[in-house]
Design an enzyme around this catalytic site. Structure first.
Site, PDB file in Angstrom:
ATOM      1  N   THR A  48       0.863  -1.076   0.058  1.00 25.44           N
ATOM      2  CA  THR A  48      -0.032  -0.012  -0.188  1.00 25.44           C
ATOM      3  C   THR A  48       0.933   1.235   0.186  1.00 25.44           C
ATOM      4  O   THR A  48       1.903   1.257   0.663  1.00 25.44           O
ATOM      5  CB  THR A  48      -0.929   0.009   1.218  1.00 25.44           C
ATOM      6  OG1 THR A  48      -1.805   1.180   1.242  1.00 25.44           O
ATOM      7  CG2 THR A  48      -0.422  -0.098   2.519  1.00 25.44           C
ATOM      8  N   GLU A  49       0.601   2.285  -0.823  1.00 27.26           N
ATOM      9  CA  GLU A  49       1.483   3.183  -1.301  1.00 27.26           C
ATOM     10  C   GLU A  49       2.013   4.058  -0.238  1.00 27.26           C
ATOM     11  O   GLU A  49       2.588   5.011  -0.003  1.00 27.26           O
ATOM     12  CB  GLU A  49       1.163   4.061  -2.440  1.00 27.26           C
ATOM     13  CG  GLU A  49      -0.256   4.621  -2.315  1.00 27.26           C
ATOM     14  CD  GLU A  49      -1.105   3.907  -3.082  1.00 27.26           C
ATOM     15  OE1 GLU A  49      -1.226   2.556  -2.962  1.00 27.26           O
ATOM     16  OE2 GLU A  49      -2.117   4.277  -3.754  1.00 27.26           O
ATOM     17  N   ASN A  50       0.969   4.120   0.904  1.00 26.29           N
ATOM     18  CA  ASN A  50       1.103   5.103   2.095  1.00 26.29           C
ATOM     19  C   ASN A  50       2.290   4.224   3.145  1.00 26.29           C
ATOM     20  O   ASN A  50       2.198   4.760   4.273  1.00 26.29           O
ATOM     21  CB  ASN A  50      -0.102   5.143   3.021  1.00 26.29           C
ATOM     22  CG  ASN A  50      -1.063   3.986   3.165  1.00 26.29           C
ATOM     23  OD1 ASN A  50      -1.184   3.083   2.524  1.00 26.29           O
ATOM     24  ND2 ASN A  50      -1.564   4.128   4.437  1.00 26.29           N
TER      25      ASN A  50
END
Lengths: 218, 246, 246, 218
Positions: A48-50
């Protein structure tokens, strides 16, 4: 006559194409469903890009952790073997081509693989892009998961996108409720037909000339 | 003795001038330095340019800063959310300027500012509206757009623990923009749940070395933590669950 | 099940082709993957381009690879050292090509390759011989030179511990180039002192996430460690002190 | 007549100009001596570009740790409050202007602040630059520590460097065994004279016109 599969069936169909050991980013919205169909006995690592690799499923309600969310800002968990990192490292991971697969939604996909999924370009709409453009160019394979037709019956597969682009020539495959299409140098090739769909029927729905790749695969 | 800790959030935001560019950490609510933002609102600085991934959620934190009319411009990737009504209203009313940046370019431009990079060629956004007017170049058969650093006068970020040298560790995905924003601001101000003795953070695990940090203020643990352990019983916004054992 | 561990250093370097570009971690001897280099020598690949900060020390490790005549070109920042006689001889004899890169540009070019950056403007080297022929630009009143990514076919690096997903932690300044080289190579091969159970590395403290790693081989602890603790009694090259309690 | 101070005295002189709380990189060679004169009751944080902030003194012989070295590849220790990081982060720290001071050796410094310290340009010499060019441009203040004259009696302060440059216009101050010089828009200004040195005497030794800033400071 059956010409559409359900969204869950489509998610399952995509999940079946993801090999064990793959590093995968599932975009916000429908693509998130794919996680529900990844085989429990295989290890597929979700990004997840966060800032997390090794994302696990949603926690029970009393174990929600506001510090542990996905890109859609929903509560998630971390699997054994997970790793946290900051945003520049996370997007370096994407931009550097280290993800094997990402699955994205779409407003339109062109036959040269252009993707439009971030803005309808409607006047007065508030624009928001998030990580869409980074995801579009940032995985070895970019899968699109979408209905073939809009609610108004217009094809989302198009000769050229009329909506603002997210990425140019970036989509490798489109999974729709009617069929699966590969993006090739010769345009869309139908890889798999669902239900009673035919190449001719899809050509009529999309207004495009489609290549038939269904036999080759059998 | 070096001591970057300050006694209160008021002290932490002291001196922030009108017209400043301020980076604010957080991805949605995770890692958002709510206590520092509240202090900034009370402090009163206005005409601010804010750099954040989003443009505020609900009516608290960054949204409250916007609602207070303090923000002239926001640089972000994802303003429109289900609960971004404060921003939405200001934007539609023409009361706030928006620079929309793809999230990865936002992160890399912040990093570039901290790392002394003059500009860089990014493949993200090529051929899209968000690259219009930007220099483009083909390198090794791939198209790129030239992106410039984003630097700030101040960064307000949130971490789990910090020591008096300003060394920081974060918690889970609340890390997000904190480590890079800390490098890109002239003055970096950090709220931590807890300050710890110098030497108690393992040097192998420090995420933000103190060189990037100017002020550290302890604001107490998040509601979902107790004695450093996760106890849950909150919703995604950190509000206690009904009937939860608080 | 994902299992990136391999049984031996021979398995770890299997398939490395002649003519490959290989990044080798380490700063001097610290973090140098000596066991993997020895395996590479035994493996026999030649006509290699090596990326390393240095060009070998003494007669072991990278120096031995050079002495074996396997290296066509080296990209590094600091070849000449008091104990770099192997490189010195090859260089004076015209038997090896050298691309000299300032250390920070070397590091950033490696990072850029891993991060998908097409090129970047660096202030380092401006106006010097090492920037000759490079594109120069003034940005915001400062001069910069354009630097391109350095990518590799293989990276050979050394870490302290790794798990079967390839997550890594390092030890002290032996970390150096390992984390960035891991991101910049098509195939990253890691020697670790010890492989550990999946889940035993704290996700907050993983330095190299497994996504960057392809093969992990355990080679046993360094001589100066025992049961994970530092025991010393070696010189700076890791040789036992005379009379030391071994 | 005393016209030169010892290298140790020079190191002590430099140390006295470094404020508590500074982040400092001491270059390989003579600049390393400065560490010996930093006041024990003050906290000054040393950076070594191979990945450590909070570097401490050399360990005893039986506590040498081959994994814990400085940029000169000598054994060091880590202080409480130290942090390790990788090479890209370490040089980002330098290039990004986060260090307050670095102290470097020099072959030559020009009156516009150009530094030459990495290569004599001698034919046949094997070049090696290491982190010199990054350090030269990477600190808020770049101090040079050097003898004023070469062994052959030539001035290291020059109108223009004849040796290959390390950095352009980067030096802020030069500490020599004869005097301390600030680099200004008007060329070198003598900030402090050691022993019996005079501005006129230094002008003769260097062949340069020097500004006198010694009074202003008193």
């Amino acid at each position: 006559m059956t010409t559409r599969i359900s969204r869950d069936d489509l998610a399952a169909r995509i999940a079946a194409d993801i090999a064990e050991g793959s590093y995968v980013n599932l975009g916000i919205g429908a693509p998130t469903l794919v996680a529900n169909f990844l085989p429990a006995d295989q290890e597929i690592i979700l990004h997840t890009e966060n800032g997390l690799l090794g994302m696990g499923e949603a926690p029970p309600a009393d174990r929600i952790d506001p510090d542990l969310i996905n890109a859609g800002k929903q509560p998630v968990t971390a699997q054994p073997g997970a790793a946290y990192f900051h945003h520049a490292d996370s997007f370096a991971m994407m931009r550097g081509g280290h993800l094997d697969v990402c699955v994205l939604g779409a407003f339109q996909v062109s036959q040269t693989g252009d993707l439009a999924n971030w803005s309808t370009g409607a006047p007065g709409a508030i624009p928001a892009v998030g990580g869409a453009m980074d995801l579009a160019i940032g995985a070895k394979q970019v899968f699109v998961m979408t209905d073939l037709l809009t609610k108004q019956g217009e094809s989302k597969l198009v000769a050229e996108c009329s909506y603002p682009l997210t990425g140019v020539g970036c989509v490798t495959r489109v999974y729709t409720d009617h069929a699966v299409f590969d993006v090739t140098e010769d345009g869309f090739r139908v890889r798999e037909l669902f239900g009673d769909n035919t190449i001719e029927g899809l050509e009529e729905l999309t207004g495009l000339t489609l290549q038939d790749q269904t036999e080759e695969r059998q | 003795m070096i001591d970057k800790t300050v006694a209160s959030v008021e002290d932490a935001v002291a001196g922030i001038e009108d017209g400043s560019t301020i980076m604010i950490g957080g991805f949605g609510r995770a890692g958002q330095p709510v206590e520092l933002i509240d202090a900034l609102i009370a402090h009163g600085a206005r005409d601010l340019t804010i750099v954040n991934n989003n443009a505020g959620n609900g009516d608290t934190g960054l949204a409250a800063l916007l609602a207070a009319g303090r923000v002239r411009k926001i640089i972000c990737s994802f303003p429109r959310q289900s609960d971004s009504w404060v921003f939405d209203g200001l934007y539609r009313g023409g009361e706030i300027e928006l620079e929309l940046v793809p999230q990865g370019n936002l992160a890399e431009r912040i990093r570039a500012a901290g790392a002394g990079i003059g500009a860089f060629f990014s493949p993200t956004g090529v051929g899209t509206q968000l690259a219009e007017g930007k220099e483009e170049r083909e390198i090794d058969g791939r198209r790129y757009v030239l992106e410039y650093p984003i630097k700030a006068d101040y960064a307000l970020i949130s971490a789990l623990k910090g020591d008096r040298w300003g060394n920081l560790v974060y918690r889970e995905t609340a890390r997000n923009f904190g480590p890079i924003m800390a490098t890109a601001a002239a003055t970096t101000i950090v709220q931590v749940d807890e300050t710890v003795e110098l030497g108690s953070l393992d040097p192998e695990n420090v995420v933000t070395p103190g060189i990037f940090v100017d002020r550290v203020v302890a604001v107490g643990p998040r509601r979902w933590l107790k004695d450093g352990a996760f106890v849950g019983n909150v919703d995604i916004e950190g509000r206690p669950l009904e009937g939860a054992n608080q």
